[in-house]
Design an enzyme around this catalytic site. Structure first.
Site, short mmCIF file in Angstrom:
data_model
loop_
_atom_site.label_atom_id
_atom_site.label_comp_id
_atom_site.label_asym_id
_atom_site.label_seq_id
_atom_site.Cartn_x
_atom_site.Cartn_y
_atom_site.Cartn_z
N LYS A 22 1.04 -1.09 0.30
CA LYS A 22 0.26 0.08 0.46
C LYS A 22 0.78 1.36 0.07
CE LYS A 22 -2.27 2.82 3.46
NZ LYS A 22 -1.22 3.38 3.96
N ASN A 23 2.15 1.49 0.89
CA ASN A 23 2.29 2.69 1.09
C ASN A 23 3.57 2.43 -0.16
OD1 ASN A 23 0.81 3.30 3.27
ND2 ASN A 23 3.07 2.79 4.34
N ARG A 93 -4.09 10.63 3.84
CA ARG A 93 -2.70 11.06 4.16
C ARG A 93 -2.32 11.04 2.98
NH1 ARG A 93 -1.20 14.37 7.48
NH2 ARG A 93 0.95 14.27 7.97
N CYS A 117 -5.31 8.46 9.15
CA CYS A 117 -5.77 7.99 10.24
C CYS A 117 -4.81 8.84 11.11
CB CYS A 117 -5.20 6.54 10.90
SG CYS A 117 -5.64 5.01 9.44
N ARG A 122 0.54 14.71 12.98
CA ARG A 122 0.81 14.71 11.63
C ARG A 122 1.76 16.03 10.64
NH1 ARG A 122 -1.82 8.95 9.46
NH2 ARG A 122 0.24 8.27 8.57
N PRO A 123 2.49 15.60 11.66
CA PRO A 123 2.33 17.20 10.56
C PRO A 123 4.07 17.24 9.75
CG PRO A 123 4.70 17.15 12.82
CD PRO A 123 3.17 16.14 12.77
N ILE A 124 3.86 18.15 8.67
CA ILE A 124 4.69 17.92 6.97
C ILE A 124 5.58 19.38 6.96
CG2 ILE A 124 2.82 17.02 5.98
CD1 ILE A 124 1.50 19.25 4.55
N ASP A 125 6.03 19.37 8.48
CA ASP A 125 6.85 20.67 8.37
C ASP A 125 8.01 20.55 7.60
OD1 ASP A 125 7.12 19.47 10.59
OD2 ASP A 125 9.50 19.68 11.07
N GLN A 126 8.94 18.80 7.61
CA GLN A 126 9.60 18.64 6.72
C GLN A 126 9.54 18.76 5.69
OE1 GLN A 126 12.89 17.66 8.25
NE2 GLN A 126 11.70 18.78 9.97
N ASP A 306 3.53 0.14 11.92
CA ASP A 306 2.44 0.05 11.37
C ASP A 306 2.30 -1.59 12.04
OD1 ASP A 306 2.24 2.16 10.24
OD2 ASP A 306 2.60 1.90 7.76
N ILE A 328 7.53 6.54 17.06
CA ILE A 328 6.25 7.31 15.80
C ILE A 328 5.43 8.55 15.82
CG2 ILE A 328 6.31 7.15 13.25
CD1 ILE A 328 8.77 6.03 13.90
N ARG A 399 -8.84 0.56 3.49
CA ARG A 399 -7.88 1.17 3.22
C ARG A 399 -6.82 0.54 2.54
NH1 ARG A 399 -5.96 4.79 6.79
NH2 ARG A 399 -4.28 5.48 4.83
N1 EPU Z 1 7.00 14.22 11.07
C1 EPU Z 1 7.21 15.31 11.44
N2 EPU Z 1 7.42 16.16 10.98
C2 EPU Z 1 6.93 15.53 8.93
C3 EPU Z 1 6.92 14.89 8.68
C4 EPU Z 1 6.59 13.67 9.59
O1 EPU Z 1 7.30 15.73 12.45
O2 EPU Z 1 7.48 16.73 8.11
C5 EPU Z 1 7.00 13.11 12.13
C6 EPU Z 1 5.29 12.64 12.23
O3 EPU Z 1 4.69 12.87 13.42
C7 EPU Z 1 6.08 11.34 12.98
C8 EPU Z 1 7.60 11.07 12.17
O4 EPU Z 1 8.21 12.23 11.46
O5 EPU Z 1 5.93 10.86 14.16
C9 EPU Z 1 7.22 9.84 11.23
O6 EPU Z 1 6.37 10.78 10.28
P1 EPU Z 1 7.09 9.52 8.59
O7 EPU Z 1 6.68 10.80 8.01
O8 EPU Z 1 7.92 8.34 8.65
O9 EPU Z 1 4.95 9.11 8.58
P2 EPU Z 1 4.17 9.27 7.13
O10 EPU Z 1 4.95 9.51 5.95
O11 EPU Z 1 2.98 10.55 7.00
C10 EPU Z 1 4.00 6.16 6.86
C11 EPU Z 1 3.64 5.46 6.50
C12 EPU Z 1 2.45 5.39 7.79
C13 EPU Z 1 3.90 5.24 8.98
C14 EPU Z 1 4.22 6.16 8.70
C15 EPU Z 1 5.79 5.38 9.72
C16 EPU Z 1 2.22 6.11 4.29
C17 EPU Z 1 1.39 6.58 3.26
N3 EPU Z 1 2.26 6.47 5.42
O12 EPU Z 1 3.32 7.47 7.49
O13 EPU Z 1 1.56 3.88 6.93
O14 EPU Z 1 3.18 5.39 9.91
O15 EPU Z 1 4.87 6.46 7.84
O16 EPU Z 1 6.51 3.91 9.41
O17 EPU Z 1 3.45 5.46 3.72
C18 EPU Z 1 -0.14 2.67 7.81
O18 EPU Z 1 0.20 2.22 6.94
O19 EPU Z 1 -1.03 2.80 8.49
C19 EPU Z 1 0.78 3.83 8.30
C20 EPU Z 1 0.20 5.08 9.06
#
Ligand code: EPU
Length: 428
Positions: A22-23, A93, A117, A122-126, A306, A328, A399
């Protein structure tokens, strides 16, 4: 609204074939926007996130042909729009990948603030930091994120935290940028490597995916006329591995990459199970009550967040007191309240740690999937519990898991999907 009715207990036995990840799929689909041509994608999981993504791509001008449930052709020669539909993108997401892909293709992008979820903040600052470093101007206002750039220029970006989404998004934005982009402290998950492999197959020049430094040498264009097969789903495979352990069963898990499962294998062996590496499959069996364990979730190659709820089900029936530390997400123990309704004795200690006092068995109950992986975990709990479990909120499970109840039924689980009037839905 549907629910699953599960009659337990069952020792799960037999074979299961793992679907595409999926991811990886939800990143490869937007990555096709960078191609000015036609490509074919195989081993695509037939899940609702993928179907939604295909609809979004169609609204942007892509032409999609389905050859089978798991095989599509995407023609992205006529992408005419940079504004993704807000209602669809704010629902899940992975819509944030449209930002990197559309910036790369068109120099502009607009998407709804991504939902998904509820696992805490779930910030996206990075992601934003990466786009800005490449030269884009990013605005977040009125429920949407807009990004614009005249010309993307390669640069060095150090990720302050290891982020799957930000690593992939910056990769997408920099594939067609001028010059070289370096991502330091990159995430290393198998789906990062898969997205890089997809892009390289289409003519990109990405090196180092799977390590913590990724170098992207910008190229002028990506070509189509290629077929790509999505990597097997590490998390689906891990879910069935843990289901074998929890149910004291014996499952041959086909179409997986055992190396991606090393951290799960190590924990299963530690708690008394057996894992056989058969090249492109693993066989997992368990013939006793699991031992207690200490688990900490970490970015790959650590134990995946996950699979934390599925591991929680195993430890809820282990011999002794176990601990899980979730490093995480802030809010990934919501499922423990549901498992406690089934007789588990789990005490969350704030958002990040939970203590599992192992019980001899679970009992069937009415439970709600609070998120995707929680849903899978509760399904496993239902198959091992004594009596009947009614599992609600299946939209979360749908999903991310293809044909989940059929796959469990083939392993002996007694499980039916039935329709239920709306008023019995869970309030999550
Ligand atoms: N984070 C920040 N800033 C950012 C991005 C992330 O602080 O700009 C923090 C998050 O809050 C978290 C950590 O960094 O604490 C890791 O987040 P990451 O960005 O790796 O997660 P994501 O890309 O939003 C993906 C998967 C998630 C999985 C995580 C961790 C997808 C679509 N989603 O999320 O999958 O838990 O990586 O491996 O790829 C799931 O499939 O059930 C699921 C939630």
């Amino acid at each position: 609204m549907d629910k699953l009715v599960i009659q337990g207990p069952t020792k799960l036995k037999g074979e299961v074939t793992i679907s595409g990840a999926k991811n990886a799929a939800v990143a490869i689909l937007p990555a096709t926007l960078l191609i000015d041509g036609i490509c074919k994608i195989e081993n695509l999981p037939n899940i609702s996130d993928v179907r939604t993504y295909c609809k979004i791509l169609e609204t942007l001008g892509a032409k999609i042909t389905w050859f089978s449930d798991n095989e599509i052709e995407i023609d992205t020669r006529n992408i005419g729009c940079t504004q993704a539909p807000l209602d669809m993108t704010s629902r899940f997401r992975a819509s944030y990948y449209l930002l990197g892909a559309l910036l790369g293709r068109c120099g502009a992008a607009e998407v709804g603030i991504p939902g998904g979820c509820n696992l805490g903040a779930r910030p996206i600052d990075q992601h934003i930091k990466g786009f800005e470093a490449l030269g884009a101007k990013v605005d977040v206002a009125q429920g949407k994120i807009s990004a614009k750039v005249k010309k993307l220029t390669g640069t060095s970006i150090y990720m302050d935290i290891v982020s799957v989404g930000a690593t992939i998004n910056v990769m997408l934005a920099s594939v067609l940028a001028e010059g070289t982009t370096t991502i330091d402290n990159a995430a290393k998950e198998p789906h990062i490597v898969d997205v890089a492999n997809f892009l390289n197959t289409m003519g990109a020049d990405i090196r180092g995916a799977g390590t913590d430094v990724i170098k992207i040498n910008g190229v002028k264009s990506l070509h189509g006329d290629t077929t790509y097969s999505v990597v097997p789903d590490q998390i689906e495979a891990g879910t069935f591995m843990l289901a074998a352990v929890a149910s004291k069963g014996d499952i041959l898990i086909k179409n997986c990459i055992p190396e991606h499962l090393d951290c799960i294998t190590a924990k299963i062996v530690e708690i008394g199970g057996t894992v056989e590496d058969l090249g492109d499959s693993v066989r997992v069996s368990m013939n006793k009550r699991p031992n207690k364990a200490i688990v900490k979730t970490l970015p790959y190659p650590g134990f995946p967040t996950d699979l934390q709820p599925q591991m929680g089900v195993v430890l809820s029936v282990a011999d002794g007191i176990s601990t899980i530390n979730e490093s995480i997400w802030d809010s990934r123990f919501q499922y423990t309240a549901e498992l406690n309704k089934m007789g588990a004795k789990i005490a969350p200690q704030g958002g990040k740690t939970a203590v599992f006092e192992g019980v001899k068995g679970l009992v069937g109950s009415q439970v709600c999937a609070t998120d995707l992986r929680a849903g899978a975990a509760l399904l496993v709990a239902g198959t091992i519990a004594n009596g009947e479990t009614h599992l609600y909120n299946l939209q979360h499970i749908d999903r991310g898991y293809e044909n989940i109840e059929e796959k469990f039924r083939n392993l002996g689980a007694k499980i039916q999907r039935v329709s239920e009037p709306d008023e019995t839905m869970c309030d999550t």
